[in-house]
Design a protein around this motif. Structure first.
Motif, PDB file in Angstrom:
ATOM      1  N   GLY A   1       0.842  -1.190   0.000  1.00 36.75           N
ATOM      2  CA  GLY A   1       0.000   0.000   0.000  1.00 36.75           C
ATOM      3  C   GLY A   1       0.874   1.237   0.000  1.00 36.75           C
ATOM      4  O   GLY A   1       2.059   1.175   0.315  1.00 36.75           O
TER       5      GLY A   1
ATOM      6  N   ALA B   1      -0.931   3.975   4.416  1.00 37.89           N
ATOM      7  CA  ALA B   1      -2.084   3.083   4.203  1.00 37.89           C
ATOM      8  C   ALA B   1      -2.439   2.285   5.449  1.00 37.89           C
ATOM      9  O   ALA B   1      -3.558   1.794   5.588  1.00 37.89           O
TER      10      ALA B   1
ATOM     11  N   HIS C   1      -5.508   0.451   1.685  1.00 33.80           N
ATOM     12  CA  HIS C   1      -5.723   1.835   1.249  1.00 33.80           C
ATOM     13  C   HIS C   1      -6.491   2.570   2.342  1.00 33.80           C
ATOM     14  O   HIS C   1      -7.615   2.202   2.683  1.00 33.80           O
ATOM     15  N   LYS C   2      -5.825   3.563   2.941  1.00 40.26           N
ATOM     16  CA  LYS C   2      -6.422   4.361   4.013  1.00 40.26           C
ATOM     17  C   LYS C   2      -6.982   3.480   5.135  1.00 40.26           C
ATOM     18  O   LYS C   2      -8.094   3.687   5.612  1.00 40.26           O
TER      19      LYS C   2
ATOM     20  N   LYS D   1      -8.236  -3.196   0.386  1.00 38.39           N
ATOM     21  CA  LYS D   1      -8.805  -2.784  -0.910  1.00 38.39           C
ATOM     22  C   LYS D   1      -8.854  -3.934  -1.898  1.00 38.39           C
ATOM     23  O   LYS D   1      -9.832  -4.112  -2.629  1.00 38.39           O
TER      24      LYS D   1
ATOM     25  N   LEU E   1      -5.850  -0.918  -7.788  1.00 38.71           N
ATOM     26  CA  LEU E   1      -4.888  -0.156  -6.999  1.00 38.71           C
ATOM     27  C   LEU E   1      -3.490  -0.768  -7.046  1.00 38.71           C
ATOM     28  O   LEU E   1      -2.491  -0.051  -7.157  1.00 38.71           O
ATOM     29  N   TYR E   2      -3.402  -2.100  -6.956  1.00 43.82           N
ATOM     30  CA  TYR E   2      -2.092  -2.755  -6.981  1.00 43.82           C
ATOM     31  C   TYR E   2      -1.364  -2.454  -8.282  1.00 43.82           C
ATOM     32  O   TYR E   2      -0.172  -2.098  -8.278  1.00 43.82           O
TER      33      TYR E   2
ATOM     34  N   LEU F   1      -0.109   1.045  -8.169  1.00 43.80           N
ATOM     35  CA  LEU F   1       1.078   1.190  -7.318  1.00 43.80           C
ATOM     36  C   LEU F   1       2.333   0.734  -8.064  1.00 43.80           C
ATOM     37  O   LEU F   1       3.396   1.339  -7.929  1.00 43.80           O
TER      38      LEU F   1
END
Length: 218
Positions: free
Chosen positions: A12, A16, A187-188, A192, A206-207, A210
């Motif tokens: 993350g 994260a 995530h946050k 996720k 997302l991955y 990143l």
């Protein structure tokens, strides 16, 4: 969920919640909602000393202590035999440089261990973790500061260390992440995505982002 004998990677962006997860697991502070279970038991019902003996942590910043190489490896068990110390070093691939030092395992370190490279210090930390024979091995950005020369040896050591062990790995190096049985993307503070490297790239979420942004280094 981290199943026995498997490696789960946690990735993350900065902030994260990756290191927070480790802090909760080791009870540096306790959860306010929900629970963390270790072998099905709420960790708040396990004594701190008992809990932390079950877990070995290797951090990005390696802490070595004044004393011999052997003393630093057997930190969790001062009575550990030299044979066991040497075996842990062999598994962690630290034996190669240790045996070249004056007095080998009796080589005296200062607190800064300035005579050792960053890679050598990390291999010693790996050996210390192996010697502790933990139920759970936690690596928190343990390969972040490794120079290119040490990279291959570190990755070889990781492969040997993680074989058959239960491990939670926080990392940003693709070479470390790809060997995980499962990758959890935070995530946050929330999960996720979950999957293997290949599955997550196909999802193009997302991955994958990143990886493209360089948050996960090749």
């Amino acid at each position: 969920t981290v199943h026995r004998g498997t490696t789960v990677a946690i990735v993350g962006a900065t902030g994260a919640g990756k290191t927070t997860l480790v802090n909760l697991l080791l009870r540096f502070y306790d959860v306010q909602q929900g629970k963390v279970l270790f072998n099905g038991t709420d960790i708040r019902t396990i004594g701190l000393r008992e809990l932390r003996r079950k877990i070995a942590v290797v951090l990005q910043e390696v802490f070595l202590f004044q004393g011999t190489i052997a003393d630093n490896i057997r930190l969790s068990d001062p009575g550990l035999s030299l044979e066991k110390v040497c075996e842990a070093a062999r598994i962690a691939r630290a034996d190669r440089f240790i045996e070249k030092l004056p007095n080998a395992y009796d080589y005296a370190l200062t607190e800064t261990a300035s005579t050792l490279s960053a890679g050598q210090k990390q291999l010693l930390a790996f050996a210390r973790a192996v010697a502790a024979d933990p139920e759970l091995l936690v690596l928190d950005e343990a390969t972040a500061n490794i120079d290119a020369e040490s990279e291959a040896l570190i990755q070889e050591a990781l492969s040997r260390m993680l074989k058959g062990r239960t491990a939670l790995v926080i990392a940003h190096r693709l070479s470390t992440i790809r060997r995980a049985d499962k990758i959890v993307v935070l995530h946050k503070g929330r999960v996720k995505e979950v999957g293997t490297h290949k599955q997550l790239l196909i999802q193009n979420g997302l991955y994958a982002k990143l990886c493209k942004l360089g948050e996960i280094a090749a």
